[in-house]
Motif scaffolding. Structure first.
Motif: not given
Length: 278
Positions: A187-209
């Motif tokens: 919600e803070q990122a302004g995107m769905s949980s699925r999209t957040l998870h995918r972008r986190f993997r793409e940009q940091t190599g890990t998951t949000p949690l």
């Protein structure tokens, strides 16, 4: 051999290695990929005669270049562990321990870890009483709690410069003490949980949690170093649900307990007051 302010002159050549009981390979500024002529052969010949060989810090690179560590577990200074593993893939590199004892062959992490390894060899050779006396004379503990994982700076996985998650990562680091869920972060990122998870993997190599857990551990390390707050309070300040969850996560990442870490790393901000009482 010139070593800064002094020069070391060894009275013996490589031919004497076969007569040694123990050979110690020191760390060097730039470990060579190819050993000087005759060194590998002399070390392998000594090993064949049963000589014990140990390495200090990046001396493990010299050791690995002989082939004697192939198929064995070894360690070196944590900052060089990845390079050692890449250069010598037949060696199983463990960056979390202070030293590794394979019986005839031993390797240690940094210079201080070499003292741990040497005390271990003294204990093996002469027993615990002699090792304990050597430790007291050296003003060091006979055994230290934890491995070298506690000395590793566990940096947070960064996003590439200009990445879309950069503002979110800053926000997470500032708010890691809060009770955050994946849905709240999305919600803070302004995107769905699925999209957040995918972008986190793409940009940091890990998951949000996973990133959040690491941020909380880093916050806890800072508090353990700079405050006298009890562990229970630090657990809450760092965003862990309970002291038990904090201790388990901290030990998993850092390799020692919060109290063990504090004993090793707490800044001596009280030392001045102790030394100069009012």
């Amino acid at each position: 051999m010139r070593a800064g302010a002094f020069t070391v002159r060894a009275p013996y050549g490589l031919q004497a290695l076969a007569e040694a009981d123990t050979i110690v390979l020191p760390g060097v500024a730039q470990p060579p990929e190819v050993l000087p002529p005759g060194v590998a052969e002399a070390l392998r010949e000594a090993a064949a005669h049963g000589t014990r060989i140990a390495s200090i810090c990046v001396g493990a690179f010299l050791f690995a270049a002989t082939g004697l560590l192939d198929g064995l577990r070894a360690t070196t200074h944590w900052i060089a562990a990845q390079d050692l593993a890449a250069r010598y893939p037949r060696v199983t590199v463990d960056p979390n321990v202070l030293y590794v004892d394979n019986g005839q062959f031993l390797t240690s992490a940094g210079a201080a870890a070499a003292l741990d390894m040497c005390l271990h060899m003294i204990r093996r050779d002469h027993g615990s009483a002699v090792a304990a006396h050597a430790a007291r004379m050296s003003v060091i503990p006979l055994e230290r709690e934890g491995g070298q994982a506690q000395f590793i700076v566990h940096e947070l996985p960064p996003a590439p410069a200009g990445a879309t998650l950069e503002p979110l990562l800053s926000w997470l680091e500032d708010h890691c003490a809060q009770d955050l869920t994946l849905d709240l972060i999305a919600e803070q990122a302004g995107m769905s949980s699925r999209t957040l998870h995918r972008r986190f993997r793409e940009q940091t190599g890990t998951t949000p949690l996973q990133w959040l857990h690491r941020a909380r551990v880093r916050r806890a390390q800072y508090l353990l170093e700079t405050t006298a707050h009890p562990v229970e309070r630090i657990a809450a300040q760092a965003g862990f649900g309970s002291p038990t969850a904090f201790r388990e996560r901290f030990r998993r990442v850092v390799g020692t307990s919060p109290q063990g870490y504090r004993r090793s790393f707490q800044r001596s901000f009280q030392a001045g007051a102790d030394a100069h009482p009012a």
